[in-house]
Design an enzyme around this catalytic site. Sequence first.
Site, PDB file in Angstrom:
ATOM      1  N   LYS A   1       0.843  -1.204   0.000  1.00  0.00           N
ATOM      2  CA  LYS A   1       0.000   0.000   0.000  1.00  0.00           C
ATOM      3  C   LYS A   1       0.882   1.259   0.000  1.00  0.00           C
ATOM      4  CE  LYS A   1      -4.389   0.805   2.221  1.00  0.00           C
ATOM      5  NZ  LYS A   1      -5.097   0.660   3.488  1.00  0.00           N
TER       6      LYS A   1
ATOM      7  N   LYS B   1     -20.437  10.638  17.635  1.00  0.00           N
ATOM      8  CA  LYS B   1     -20.235   9.979  16.340  1.00  0.00           C
ATOM      9  C   LYS B   1     -21.296   8.897  16.088  1.00  0.00           C
ATOM     10  CE  LYS B   1     -18.559   8.048  12.748  1.00  0.00           C
ATOM     11  NZ  LYS B   1     -18.332   8.629  11.458  1.00  0.00           N
TER      12      LYS B   1
ATOM     13  N   CYS C   1     -20.378   2.195   7.145  1.00  0.00           N
ATOM     14  CA  CYS C   1     -20.573   2.942   8.391  1.00  0.00           C
ATOM     15  C   CYS C   1     -21.909   2.697   9.059  1.00  0.00           C
ATOM     16  CB  CYS C   1     -20.397   4.430   8.115  1.00  0.00           C
ATOM     17  SG  CYS C   1     -18.809   4.774   7.366  1.00  0.00           S
TER      18      CYS C   1
ATOM     19  N   LYS D   1     -23.683   3.291  -2.950  1.00  0.00           N
ATOM     20  CA  LYS D   1     -24.151   4.623  -3.348  1.00  0.00           C
ATOM     21  C   LYS D   1     -23.250   5.098  -4.493  1.00  0.00           C
ATOM     22  CE  LYS D   1     -21.439   7.540  -0.342  1.00  0.00           C
ATOM     23  NZ  LYS D   1     -21.473   8.679   0.545  1.00  0.00           N
TER      24      LYS D   1
END
Length: 435
Positions: A35, A207, A263, A324
């Site tokens: 990465k 949150k 999420c 989405k």
Amino acid sequence: MRVAMIGTGYVGLVSGACFADFGHTVTCIDKAVDKIDALNAGDIPIYEPGLQQLVAKNVAEERLFFTTDPTEAVKNADAVFIAVGTPTRRGDGHADLTYVYAAAEEIAGLIEGFTVIVNKSTVPVGTGDEVEAIIARTNPDAKFAVVSNPEFLREGAAINDFKRPDRVVVGTDSDAAVKVMRELYRPLYLNETPIIVTKRRTSELIKYAANAFLAVKITFINEIADLCEKVGANVQEVSRGIGLDNRIGAKFLHAGPGYGGSCFPKDTLALARIGADANVDLDIVNSVIEVNNRRKGRMADKVIEFLGGDVSGKTIALLGLAFKPNTDDMREAPSIEIVSRLQKAGARIRAYDPASMKEAEQVMSDVLFCDGPYHAIENSDAVVIVTEWDQFRALDLDRMKSSLKQPNVIDLRNIYEPDYMIERGFNYTSIGRAY
Ligand code: UGA
């Protein structure tokens, strides 16, 4: 300011690049060598509009660095961010904090001078206390403060969300830490972005409460959409009619196939666990989770019903697979459940998504992934619009109609007008719009 960002996942990379763009010197650290090599070569491992350019600019201006070795960056940092994953722990809904605690332990041995440790990962209430205890235990001489600073970034709009947030939340009792945090976010502060300073536990809960409330809003309007279909009302007009009330607000009132992503599903589940552990009934959160899970399967039932109750041997084209638009993320995407149910009912699936097909291949089988929307539609018995990518909003309807075997359109995102579609000769259905 000097920032070390532990974790180059979605949140770490976007936050790191944006802090660098604010003028800070940022080092992003990750254990995954491939990465870091890729990032140093200018390749961005995630799909996020504008991120590649932002990273390239800040690397060129020598404010943004990538490394696998945290030693130097953490030693020199004013603030060390923990932005590692907190996936759902297998078997229950709790967030898995292994990576957060491992990062805390590693940081503890490296910090020098007063350092602010900032937790950006989404973590259960009390995790900041545990991080503080780990650091104090590992390095009793360390001078530090642990801050909770949750992120509210939406995939696909993350850079704008970071640079123009509705608010910044900083959870700590330490005045010295607040000073560092204000300095880090100074460009926003000058824009008059509210910076809310709270206790650390409150910030951690903000949150979860924010994500859960948004999930409630979506689920509420989805149920109202079901009712609209039965009683002859239009959910878009209901959304507008209630959303113009400032107390309700217009956002997150688009009915659809249910929320997905990395999420809302994970955080609602984690909040439900936090409630259960604290012996507090979070009935609303629990039913939102259940209603949303059920909804994804019910979207497949809706398609089957619309096609006469039997799809065996039929070919169905899906437009959009990601949870989405503007992302390649397939996590908890409604398309997964829709495809699997339609296949079980005997349908053949063709599909197209502008960004997520590589990801989709990992989570669905026996799907013909197509080169574009018209290729997917070709000779299909129906087209199902699952994700509202812009390029699906203005399809050539004549071409679409002549490519389809049957002119059936099931629009799960309400991106076309029912009257217009029917006028153009389609059998059309959508969400919560009776006609
Ligand atoms: C969400 C929050 O919006 C961010 O504020 C938060 O930082 C992020 O989670 C996180 O915790 O990291 P995200 O998951 O990227 O962001 O996506 P959203 O744009 O919120 O959409 C979530 C899901 O809700 C999608 O499946 C979307 O299609 C659905 N949705 C959203 C609706 O069905 N209707 C709406 O009106 C809005």
